[in-house]
Design an enzyme around this catalytic site. Structure first.
Site, PDB file in Angstrom:
ATOM      1  N   LYS A  53       0.842  -1.203   0.000  1.00  0.00           N
ATOM      2  CA  LYS A  53       0.000   0.000   0.000  1.00  0.00           C
ATOM      3  C   LYS A  53       0.878   1.255   0.000  1.00  0.00           C
ATOM      4  O   LYS A  53       0.606   2.224  -0.694  1.00  0.00           O
ATOM      5  CB  LYS A  53      -0.955  -0.024   1.210  1.00  0.00           C
ATOM      6  CG  LYS A  53      -2.059  -1.072   1.032  1.00  0.00           C
ATOM      7  CD  LYS A  53      -2.820  -1.391   2.308  1.00  0.00           C
ATOM      8  CE  LYS A  53      -3.779  -2.553   2.054  1.00  0.00           C
ATOM      9  NZ  LYS A  53      -4.475  -3.033   3.251  1.00  0.00           N
ATOM     10  N   GLN A  97      -4.319  -1.683   9.608  1.00  0.00           N
ATOM     11  CA  GLN A  97      -4.216  -2.998   8.976  1.00  0.00           C
ATOM     12  C   GLN A  97      -4.774  -4.073   9.913  1.00  0.00           C
ATOM     13  O   GLN A  97      -4.389  -4.162  11.076  1.00  0.00           O
ATOM     14  CB  GLN A  97      -2.745  -3.299   8.630  1.00  0.00           C
ATOM     15  CG  GLN A  97      -2.554  -4.584   7.840  1.00  0.00           C
ATOM     16  CD  GLN A  97      -3.201  -4.547   6.464  1.00  0.00           C
ATOM     17  OE1 GLN A  97      -3.081  -3.591   5.723  1.00  0.00           O
ATOM     18  NE2 GLN A  97      -3.929  -5.613   6.129  1.00  0.00           N
ATOM     19  N   ASP A 120     -10.847   2.954   4.244  1.00  0.00           N
ATOM     20  CA  ASP A 120     -11.083   1.514   4.115  1.00  0.00           C
ATOM     21  C   ASP A 120     -12.587   1.214   4.088  1.00  0.00           C
ATOM     22  O   ASP A 120     -12.998   0.116   3.745  1.00  0.00           O
ATOM     23  CB  ASP A 120     -10.449   0.785   5.312  1.00  0.00           C
ATOM     24  CG  ASP A 120      -9.386  -0.202   4.879  1.00  0.00           C
ATOM     25  OD1 ASP A 120      -9.290  -0.461   3.663  1.00  0.00           O
ATOM     26  OD2 ASP A 120      -8.661  -0.704   5.751  1.00  0.00           O
TER      27      ASP A 120
END
Ligand code: NDP
Length: 291
Positions: A53, A97, A120
């Site tokens: 990412k 994450q 997200d």
């Protein structure tokens, strides 16, 4: 007939280029798009995902602010970090994450991400808005958004289509189903208690498989000409590969290719789209922060 391959890698590259141009534009106007990544613990796969990412950020001109905490970090410490990033004007998106270490309540942490920085798309308010008619979430979760983008960019007709989503998880199956409903597909959501899965899948113009079981969806379940999006990523033994493993999808790809009208490969289908949509969400957040 052999199905058209839906090249997620190429489509993701196009999106990266679009984001790169958008980021350049914003920078010219004095805004540097920024994504904060939060990694807790030493999960090897998580380290790999975060580094992919961050690499994508560097390529498209998004600044990344990386924060790593040890596996022993307390929930209060992770929470404090997320709150600090929430207040930081240089940060337009926050990516925590997952999975977090077991002693940390993921729900508490994800709910601490301000909804306007939830790139997200996992905040319950974003998911809730997705489920409501006439409401737009601030951000759509990346993998489900990637599934829709693949369908759109390959010209699949969603409006009025019969779609079957196999899987109902919070991060893939359910949001994909909600997005398809929002686009006027007639959606059947299947799961482990579904009575006759093959019969359900056979009805579909669009099949989305998000199960997490290698080659679970068989070719003879697929209606000839259907569009098949395979979200699954399952490691299987392959002594010929480095590490002795390779990734396969949830769909029995080779025979399914002979029946479907279009199909995503694994790898190179949905996978690259997840990061591309994260970049797109972050850019959108930065553009909005400027407005
Ligand atoms: P989950 O394990 O959270 O959900 C799996 C879903 O599949 C559940 O809803 C489950 O049903 C259903 N299921 C399990 N067994 C069966 C069965 N025998 N028949 C019908 N349905 C079944 O997985 P995720 O949604 O997180 O992930 C799914 C796959 O997608 C995984 O391979 C994952 O690695 C991959 N993935 C890929 C991403 C990418 O970027 N390409 C991103 C995220 C995930 P029930 O609810 O009844 O238990």
């Amino acid at each position: 007939m052999t199905a058209r391959l839906i090249n997620g890698k190429a489509i993701a590259a196009t999106i990266h280029e679009e984001v790169r141009r958008g980021a350049q534009d914003l920078r010219a106007r004095g805004v540097i798009p920024g994504l904060a990544t939060v990694l807790v613990g030493d999960n090897t796969a998580s380290h790999k995902y975060v580094s992919m990412k961050r690499k994508a950020c560097a390529e498209v001109g998004i600044e990344s602010f990386h924060h790593e905490l040890p596996a022993t970090a307390t929930q209060a410490e992770v929470l404090a970090l997320v709150q600090r990033l929430g207040a930081d004007r240089k940060v337009h998106g926050i990516l925590v994450q997952l999975p977090l270490p077991k002693h940390i309540d993921e729900r508490v942490i994800l709910e601490a991400v301000p909804i306007g920085k939830d790139v997200d798309g996992f905040h319950p308010l974003n998911i809730g808005a997705l489920a409501m008619k006439g409401r737009e979430p601030d951000f759509v979760p990346c993998t489900p958004a990637g599934v829709i983008e693949l369908l759109d960019r390959t010209g699949a007709k969603i409006d009025g289509a019969d779609a079957v989503v196999v899987g109902r998880s919070n991060i893939v199956g359910m949001p994909v189903a909600l997005l398809l409903i929002g686009r006027n597909a007639t959606v059947t959501v299947c799961h482990s208690k579904t009575k006759d899965l093959p019969a359900m899948v056979r009805r579909a113009d669009i099949v989305v498989a998000a199960i997490g079981k290698a080659h679970f969806v068989k070719a003879d379940w697929i209606r000839p000409g259907a569009t098949v999006i395979d979200v699954g990523t399952n490691p299987v033994d392959d002594p010929g590969k480095p590490g002795g493993k390779r990734l396969v999808g949830d769909v029995e790809f080779e025979p399914a290719k002979l029946v479907a009208g279009a199909i995503t490969p694994v790898p190179g289908g949905v996978g690259p789209m997840t990061i591309a949509m994260l970049m797109k969400n972050t850019l959108r957040s930065a553009a909005r922060a400027r407005a």
